[in-house]
Scaffold this motif. Structure first.
Motif, PDB file in Angstrom:
ATOM      1  N   THR A  15     172.562   9.993  49.096  1.00  0.00           N
ATOM      2  CA  THR A  15     171.086  10.816  49.614  1.00  0.00           C
ATOM      3  C   THR A  15     170.174   9.378  49.994  1.00  0.00           C
ATOM      4  O   THR A  15     169.609  10.311  50.998  1.00  0.00           O
ATOM      5  CB  THR A  15     170.732  10.559  47.687  1.00  0.00           C
ATOM      6  OG1 THR A  15     171.075  11.572  46.861  1.00  0.00           O
ATOM      7  CG2 THR A  15     169.733  11.325  47.963  1.00  0.00           C
ATOM      8  N   PRO A  18     171.835   8.566  54.421  1.00  0.00           N
ATOM      9  CA  PRO A  18     172.818   9.555  54.429  1.00  0.00           C
ATOM     10  C   PRO A  18     174.361   8.957  55.925  1.00  0.00           C
ATOM     11  O   PRO A  18     175.377   9.101  56.056  1.00  0.00           O
ATOM     12  CB  PRO A  18     172.988  11.023  55.155  1.00  0.00           C
ATOM     13  CG  PRO A  18     171.635  10.753  54.969  1.00  0.00           C
ATOM     14  CD  PRO A  18     171.058   9.482  54.503  1.00  0.00           C
ATOM     15  N   ASP A  61     167.891  10.035  39.148  1.00  0.00           N
ATOM     16  CA  ASP A  61     168.178   9.393  40.037  1.00  0.00           C
ATOM     17  C   ASP A  61     167.374   7.890  40.082  1.00  0.00           C
ATOM     18  O   ASP A  61     167.697   7.250  39.630  1.00  0.00           O
ATOM     19  CB  ASP A  61     168.794  10.048  41.430  1.00  0.00           C
ATOM     20  CG  ASP A  61     169.618  10.338  41.432  1.00  0.00           C
ATOM     21  OD1 ASP A  61     170.316  10.718  40.292  1.00  0.00           O
ATOM     22  OD2 ASP A  61     170.120  11.514  42.376  1.00  0.00           O
TER      23      ASP A  61
END
Length: 114
Positions: A15, A18, A61
């Motif tokens: 994330t 990338p 996250d």
């Protein structure tokens, strides 16, 4: 405390970076054992790019990453101070000042492993 990256860790790394295609540190040749040091030292162009990438994390996250930091599983020692300050500010904004203070304490007590 070094760890092997889990599927969750790899998902978070993908994330925020990338462009990451492998999980080996180009400097040491060792497998990544944390998320923030490779993000700061290999993928982010500068501190503002680091912050931009951290802001891509969902609250879930970010909470997961903070739990790893507080348990000692996520290394902070090799992350430059300017980057950590931005990370802590983001944690404060999203998760509260008390959590941010705990992360700051972990950073202040961390060392970069050789």
């Amino acid at each position: 405390m070094a760890r092997l990256l889990s599927e969750t860790d790899i998902g978070i790394l993908k994330t925020v970076a990338p462009e990451c295609e492998g999980y080996l540190c180009s400097g040491s040749g060792m497998a990544y054992r944390s998320i923030l040091p490779p993000l700061a030292n290999h993928y982010a162009k500068d501190a503002q790019d680091f912050l931009r990438r951290i802001k891509l994390l969902t609250r879930y996250d970010l909470e997961y990453l903070v739990r790893l930091i507080l348990s000692g599983e996520e290394s902070l020692g090799c992350v430059p101070l300017e980057y950590i300050e931005l990370f802590i500010e983001n944690v404060s904004e999203r998760l509260g000042e008390e959590v941010a203070a705990q992360v700051r304490n972990c950073y202040n007590n961390s060392e970069c492993p050789d």
